[in-house]
Each structure stands twice: as C-alpha cells, then as structure tokens.
Design an enzyme around this catalytic site. Sequence first.
Site, PDB file in Angstrom:
ATOM      1  N   CYS A   1      -3.791  -1.073  -1.984  1.00  0.00           N
ATOM      2  CA  CYS A   1      -4.123   0.341  -2.175  1.00  0.00           C
ATOM      3  C   CYS A   1      -5.103   0.507  -3.341  1.00  0.00           C
ATOM      4  O   CYS A   1      -4.859  -0.029  -4.434  1.00  0.00           O
ATOM      5  CB  CYS A   1      -2.819   1.065  -2.473  1.00  0.00           C
ATOM      6  SG  CYS A   1      -2.997   2.808  -2.837  1.00  0.00           S
ATOM      7  N   ASN A   2      -6.175   1.236  -3.120  1.00  0.00           N
ATOM      8  CA  ASN A   2      -7.156   1.451  -4.193  1.00  0.00           C
ATOM      9  C   ASN A   2      -6.568   2.270  -5.335  1.00  0.00           C
ATOM     10  O   ASN A   2      -6.819   1.987  -6.500  1.00  0.00           O
ATOM     11  CB  ASN A   2      -8.394   2.171  -3.651  1.00  0.00           C
ATOM     12  CG  ASN A   2      -9.199   1.279  -2.743  1.00  0.00           C
ATOM     13  OD1 ASN A   2     -10.209   0.745  -3.147  1.00  0.00           O
ATOM     14  ND2 ASN A   2      -8.728   1.079  -1.530  1.00  0.00           N
TER      15      ASN A   2
ATOM     16  N   TYR B   1      -0.456   8.259  -2.450  1.00  0.00           N
ATOM     17  CA  TYR B   1      -0.527   7.873  -3.860  1.00  0.00           C
ATOM     18  C   TYR B   1      -1.723   8.545  -4.535  1.00  0.00           C
ATOM     19  O   TYR B   1      -1.702   8.769  -5.736  1.00  0.00           O
ATOM     20  CB  TYR B   1      -0.681   6.347  -3.987  1.00  0.00           C
ATOM     21  CG  TYR B   1       0.596   5.553  -3.890  1.00  0.00           C
ATOM     22  CD1 TYR B   1       1.773   6.099  -3.383  1.00  0.00           C
ATOM     23  CD2 TYR B   1       0.623   4.225  -4.318  1.00  0.00           C
ATOM     24  CE1 TYR B   1       2.927   5.337  -3.289  1.00  0.00           C
ATOM     25  CE2 TYR B   1       1.781   3.464  -4.237  1.00  0.00           C
ATOM     26  CZ  TYR B   1       2.930   4.013  -3.719  1.00  0.00           C
ATOM     27  OH  TYR B   1       4.068   3.256  -3.641  1.00  0.00           O
ATOM     28  N   GLY B   2      -2.751   8.835  -3.753  1.00  0.00           N
ATOM     29  CA  GLY B   2      -3.961   9.447  -4.305  1.00  0.00           C
ATOM     30  C   GLY B   2      -3.709  10.774  -5.003  1.00  0.00           C
ATOM     31  O   GLY B   2      -4.512  11.232  -5.807  1.00  0.00           O
TER      32      GLY B   2
ATOM     33  N   ASP C   1       0.868  -1.178   0.000  1.00  0.00           N
ATOM     34  CA  ASP C   1       0.000   0.000   0.000  1.00  0.00           C
ATOM     35  C   ASP C   1       0.907   1.231   0.000  1.00  0.00           C
ATOM     36  O   ASP C   1       2.110   1.129   0.245  1.00  0.00           O
ATOM     37  CB  ASP C   1      -0.880  -0.016   1.262  1.00  0.00           C
ATOM     38  CG  ASP C   1      -1.760   1.226   1.367  1.00  0.00           C
ATOM     39  OD1 ASP C   1      -2.460   1.537   0.396  1.00  0.00           O
ATOM     40  OD2 ASP C   1      -1.724   1.908   2.415  1.00  0.00           O
ATOM     41  N   SER C   2       0.286   2.389  -0.198  1.00  0.00           N
ATOM     42  CA  SER C   2       1.051   3.628  -0.137  1.00  0.00           C
ATOM     43  C   SER C   2       1.532   3.918   1.290  1.00  0.00           C
ATOM     44  O   SER C   2       2.414   4.732   1.483  1.00  0.00           O
ATOM     45  CB  SER C   2       0.175   4.785  -0.597  1.00  0.00           C
ATOM     46  OG  SER C   2      -1.007   4.819   0.182  1.00  0.00           O
TER      47      SER C   2
ATOM     48  N   CYS D   1     -11.294   3.221  -0.653  1.00  0.00           N
ATOM     49  CA  CYS D   1     -10.023   3.721  -0.125  1.00  0.00           C
ATOM     50  C   CYS D   1      -9.713   2.890   1.114  1.00  0.00           C
ATOM     51  O   CYS D   1     -10.619   2.547   1.877  1.00  0.00           O
ATOM     52  CB  CYS D   1     -10.147   5.199   0.234  1.00  0.00           C
ATOM     53  SG  CYS D   1      -8.687   5.853   1.057  1.00  0.00           S
ATOM     54  N   THR D   2      -8.419   2.585   1.262  1.00  0.00           N
ATOM     55  CA  THR D   2      -8.002   1.734   2.386  1.00  0.00           C
ATOM     56  C   THR D   2      -8.481   2.242   3.747  1.00  0.00           C
ATOM     57  O   THR D   2      -8.746   1.466   4.650  1.00  0.00           O
ATOM     58  CB  THR D   2      -6.457   1.684   2.434  1.00  0.00           C
ATOM     59  OG1 THR D   2      -5.965   3.015   2.237  1.00  0.00           O
ATOM     60  CG2 THR D   2      -5.896   0.758   1.395  1.00  0.00           C
ATOM     61  N   HIS D   3      -8.571   3.574   3.881  1.00  0.00           N
ATOM     62  CA  HIS D   3      -8.829   4.162   5.201  1.00  0.00           C
ATOM     63  C   HIS D   3     -10.305   4.157   5.617  1.00  0.00           C
ATOM     64  O   HIS D   3     -10.619   4.103   6.799  1.00  0.00           O
ATOM     65  CB  HIS D   3      -8.375   5.619   5.212  1.00  0.00           C
ATOM     66  CG  HIS D   3      -6.893   5.818   5.102  1.00  0.00           C
ATOM     67  ND1 HIS D   3      -6.122   5.209   4.143  1.00  0.00           N
ATOM     68  CD2 HIS D   3      -6.048   6.588   5.847  1.00  0.00           C
ATOM     69  CE1 HIS D   3      -4.864   5.588   4.287  1.00  0.00           C
ATOM     70  NE2 HIS D   3      -4.799   6.432   5.312  1.00  0.00           N
TER      71      HIS D   3
ATOM     72  N   GLU E   1      -6.130   9.469   9.673  1.00  0.00           N
ATOM     73  CA  GLU E   1      -4.756   9.293  10.164  1.00  0.00           C
ATOM     74  C   GLU E   1      -4.513  10.069  11.451  1.00  0.00           C
ATOM     75  O   GLU E   1      -3.600   9.771  12.203  1.00  0.00           O
ATOM     76  CB  GLU E   1      -3.749   9.687   9.073  1.00  0.00           C
ATOM     77  CG  GLU E   1      -3.799   8.687   7.935  1.00  0.00           C
ATOM     78  CD  GLU E   1      -2.742   8.883   6.884  1.00  0.00           C
ATOM     79  OE1 GLU E   1      -2.040   9.899   6.907  1.00  0.00           O
ATOM     80  OE2 GLU E   1      -2.635   7.993   6.016  1.00  0.00           O
TER      81      GLU E   1
END
Length: 271
Positions: free
Chosen positions: A75-76, A44-45, A12-13, A185-187, A153
């Site tokens: 990562c998306n 990365y987004g 992932d990023s 999105c991962t988050h 985050e």
Amino acid sequence: MNSSNGPIGLFDSGVGGLTVARAIARRLPKEDILYFGDTAHLPYGEKSPDSIRKFSLEIANHLIKKGAKIIVIACNSASAIAYEFLSENLDVPVFNVIDPIIQELEKYKSQNIGIWGTRATINSNVYQKKLKKSLPNAKVRSTATPLLVPLIEENQLNGNITESLIKYYLDKSEVNDVHHLVLACTHYPLIASQISKQLKSRVKLLRTPSIVAEHLEIELKKMQLLKKDNSSINHHFTVSDITPTFKKIGKIFFGAGITFEEENIWESNSI
Ligand code: DGL
C-alpha cells in the site's frame, strides 16, 4: 528471522495491493505469497498516521508469525506513513513501494515529476523528502486524486466517467508537461492506459507494481533470501472483512483464479 523458504508477506489496506502481488508472482514465480488485505479498515488514504501505523504493525506481526521471511508494504499510503516505524519494530527485512520509484527517478535524473496518490500519501510529502538529497532541483507536483479509487473498485476502467475524472485531475495537477508521472496508488495501474491517452506522449508513466517486483528480485538475491527448495507454490490471500464486492474486485486486480479467506486478527474490542 524466518527461513528463506518462507513466504513473502505482503499487505495492503484492501485488495488494491493485489496489483503488486500479481507483479511479484510473475517476476518470482517460485516464491510463496501470503497476502493480507485490511478490508475492514480501508481506505487507509483517509486514515490518520497513528491508525495507519497501528494497523500496519499488527498485520506485519501476524504475517511474520505465519512464517513470512520479509514484509512488503504493498500500500502506498502505508509505505508513506509506516515504513520507518515497521523497519524499527520488526526483525525481518521490510520493503515499501516508494523507494524503488525514487531509485527509478534518480536513474532518469528526472527534473519535473508529477505524483498522484491518496491524501495520506500526498500529505506526507514523502516523495519530496526522499528526493531532496539526490535530485535537489527537481520540481515535484503532487496531487491527491482519491476519487479514482472508488471508481476503479466499481470496475469503471474505461468510459466517460473515468475519462472525465482523469481530465479533471490532469487539469488540476498540471502534470501534462512533466517528465515522469508516478502512479503512487495500488489501484491506478489498472487505468494507466486511460491516463496515457490523455497525456502528452513524452510524459513517462511510472507503474509501481512492475518496478517494485524487479527491485525485490534484486534485493532478495543480494540477501540470499530467494526460496531454495522446489516445493509446490502456495499463494494465500486473506482479508479482514470479506464481501462479494471484494471477491469481485480481487478477480479484476489479480486474475480469475483467486480465492480469499477471512481472518480477523484484531481483538473484537479494538476495531
Ligand atoms: N492501497 C491504497 C494506496 O495505495 C489505496 C486505497 C486506500 O486508500 O486504502 O494508497
């Protein structure tokens, strides 16, 4: 091709992909996991497609050198931009976090779909492209919702700021009447319940990590790539730039026991 007893390579990023790693660890508890979070280059987004493809290939090659039997792009943004490129350039199976969601939408024959993701994911139009054949009449409303990433985050998973930002994006994206809202999105799974609270109850949220883990189990079985030996389980987490903040967030995303190592896989002049 690495042995079926090799680890699942996941990248992932940053530490967001740990939501996917955690779902895989729960679904496939015997599997070893080798995780790489590119914290030196995130987000990365907001990166160009060329940079995302370059970083992704280097990381994947690094994981394969370390024995990874498959690569999961957790990562998306990297799944949207670099999946085909990695599939063409690697000699192990590559998985992304988008195709399992597409299959889920097809299963429901969803006709009204909302997508929330980073700018890279949304600008790629990957969902529209992939759904064009199987659900040609589906209405897809996709919206970049990048401010949610730093908020999560900062561990702002509840409270006024999060509520207001979710409301802002709900109004902006007009997804309150969709059949499915994809948290691309991962988050975002970490605030799924906050998003649900503000959505009409008939909107179904699709949470990527659990859907990806289920898909992976089915595919690894088919490919006879599930771990066969009964050796002890090894989960290894590395990042390209370690900071106290990433250590703290890692615990929120994966759980208290996680520890990271730092590994710089790039030549010093290429960063
Ligand atoms: N991991 C990214 C994704 O899922 C979110 C964070 C970033 O932009 O790097 O798209």
